[in-house]
Motif scaffolding. Structure first.
Motif, short mmCIF file in Angstrom:
data_model
loop_
_atom_site.label_atom_id
_atom_site.label_comp_id
_atom_site.label_asym_id
_atom_site.label_seq_id
_atom_site.Cartn_x
_atom_site.Cartn_y
_atom_site.Cartn_z
N ARG A 342 -6.17 -2.92 14.14
CA ARG A 342 -5.46 -1.87 13.39
C ARG A 342 -3.95 -2.02 13.56
NH1 ARG A 342 -9.34 1.50 15.81
NH2 ARG A 342 -7.72 2.42 17.14
N GLU A 345 -2.58 -4.68 11.34
CA GLU A 345 -2.95 -4.60 9.92
C GLU A 345 -3.84 -5.78 9.50
OE1 GLU A 345 0.68 -2.59 7.60
OE2 GLU A 345 1.22 -4.52 8.51
N MET A 347 -6.88 -5.38 8.88
CA MET A 347 -7.69 -4.77 7.81
C MET A 347 -6.72 -4.00 6.93
SD MET A 347 -10.99 -5.46 8.28
CE MET A 347 -11.84 -4.17 7.34
N ARG A 349 -6.12 -1.68 3.12
CA ARG A 349 -6.73 -0.87 2.07
C ARG A 349 -6.49 -1.52 0.72
NH1 ARG A 349 -10.68 2.72 1.80
NH2 ARG A 349 -9.90 3.62 3.75
N ARG A 354 -11.73 -1.19 2.39
CA ARG A 354 -10.95 -1.84 3.41
C ARG A 354 -11.37 -3.31 3.44
NH1 ARG A 354 -11.90 1.45 8.77
NH2 ARG A 354 -13.93 1.76 7.76
#
Length: 403
Positions: A342, A345, A347, A349, A354
């Protein structure tokens, strides 16, 4: 991706399934305008892929399609029809890159081989992804990542323990496709640099077999040098016969820790203190690197016993200050919630989904991924940009040349 390094680059993609479209997806992440040509009626067959092992997707969006087709625009076009092929050539005239997965015979049949496309745009970069490479007796054959990347290039045999019948399958869908697609995207980026510096367009080739050989490059080089094949250890064996700090250790909750400390003498004392066994620091069995190697079996048994007394979460908290490299063994769902994933980044959107970010970051940011297009959703938009009139588009729709 607005403001990406490839902003202003136009890519025309004539490809299906996972490998070559994933290259287009990376280029779109980097800011290129990627126009995906799909069969006028059926679209990319990847859209219909719903079952992957035990996992099934119902409805849209479909992750099996979104992963490789992020951020593109879709045009439904029948390139087997002369009128459809003329539209394709018109799009090629205004493109910087032609990207295809079609086999040589199909490229010749549909008039989209190098000479055909260069006839309408002499400066276009022609990029093709294949199963087995552009030369040799099998250049005309197709294949998938399971066959060309995984099985043929040595990975499957190298990781399958000798006590397992058959071969271990790839760990997930499009595994070799995605790696190979990133290679192809990188090759295209290099060709764009060459074009800008010299004015010379390239033909860029990446194959699943070649990418598989590269991915196994260290092991294959060892085999070529020593004249012996790389073989996996038997199931349950420790990771190294001469290093207790390279291998997997099971925790009390059935999870695993992976330790990879290639200099055991350097890290031994720190590990002993972190597992509450400071008495092992001065144990004469482990006083030097040579003795640690010689007594690996005893050290492994001690560490297995002590690490099995606490949960993975407890060890993760304790090992936060451990100086040597280690990691929790995570499944694909656990990766989604990994704090380091996380924070970086990894993953992103994209519309409702995702997605795994493409691996290159610019200016310490992951590229913003757009959702994959609906089938033929931008047909009129792209054709109008190419200079076709509404009247001509309607004629093409009526004839079935475009969706």
């Amino acid at each position: 991706m607005t403001g990406g390094p490839l902003e202003g680059v136009r890519v025309l993609e004539v490809a299906m399934y996972g490998f070559v479209p994933s290259a287009g997806g990376v280029l779109a992440d980097w800011g290129a305008d990627v126009v995906k040509i799909e069969h006028a009626v059926h679209g990319d067959p990847q859209r219909g892929l719903r079952q992957t092992g035990r996992m099934r997707v119902e409805g849209d969006p479909n992750p099996n399609f979104e992963h490789a087709n992020r951020g593109k625009r879709s045009v439904g076009l029948d390139i087997s029809a002369p009128e459809g092929r003329e539209v394709l050539y018109e799009l090629a005239r205004r493109s910087d890159v032609f990207l295809t997965s079609f086999l040589p015979g199909h490229r010749r049949r549909f008039g989209i081989d190098v000479d055909d496309v260069r006839a309408v745009n002499p400066k276009i970069i022609y990029a093709r992804g294949s199963a087995l490479g552009p030369r040799g007796p099998e250049a005309e054959r197709g294949g998938y990542d399971m066959t060309a990347f995984w099985a043929r290039a040595g990975t499957a045999a190298s990781i399958t323990p000798p006590d397992i019948e058959g071969l271990i399958n790839p760990p997930g869908p499009a595994y070799g496709d995605t790696i190979s697609g990133t290679n192809l995207a990188g090759g295209i980026a290099a060709a764009l640099v060459r074009l800008g510096r010299t004015g010379e367009p390239s033909v860029v080739d990446v194959s699943l077999l070649g990418s598989g050989v590269w991915s196994m490059g260290h092991g294959i080089t060892l085999s070529a040098h020593l004249g012996e094949s790389m073989e996996a250890s038997e199931t349950g064996a420790h990771g190294s016969p001469a290093n207790p700090l390279v291998g997997l250790y099971r925790t009390s909750d059935g999870r695993y820790l992976s330790l990879v400390m290639l200099q055991p003498a350097k890290f031994w004392a720190d590990v002993c203190r972190h597992v509450d066994r400071p008495d092992l620091v001065d144990d004469p069995r482990f006083a030097t690197g040579e003795l640690i190697a010689a007594n690996t079996g005893q050290a492994v048994e001690i560490l297995r016993e002590v690490i099995a007394t606490r949960t993975l979460a407890e060890w993760a908290e304790r090992f936060a200050t451990l100086s040597g490299p280690w990691a929790p063994v995570q499944d694909s769902l656990q990766v989604v919630d990994d704090g380091q994933v996380r924070a970086n980044e990894y993953m992103v959107r994209a519309g409702e989904m995702r997605l795994a970010a493409s691996p290159v970051q610019f200016d310490v940011r992951s590229a913003a991924a757009g959702p994959a297009p609906g089938f033929a959703a931008q047909t009129e938009e792209v054709l109008l940009e190419a200079g076709l009139t509404w009247e001509r588009i309607i004629e093409l729709k009526t004839s079935g040349a475009v969706t």
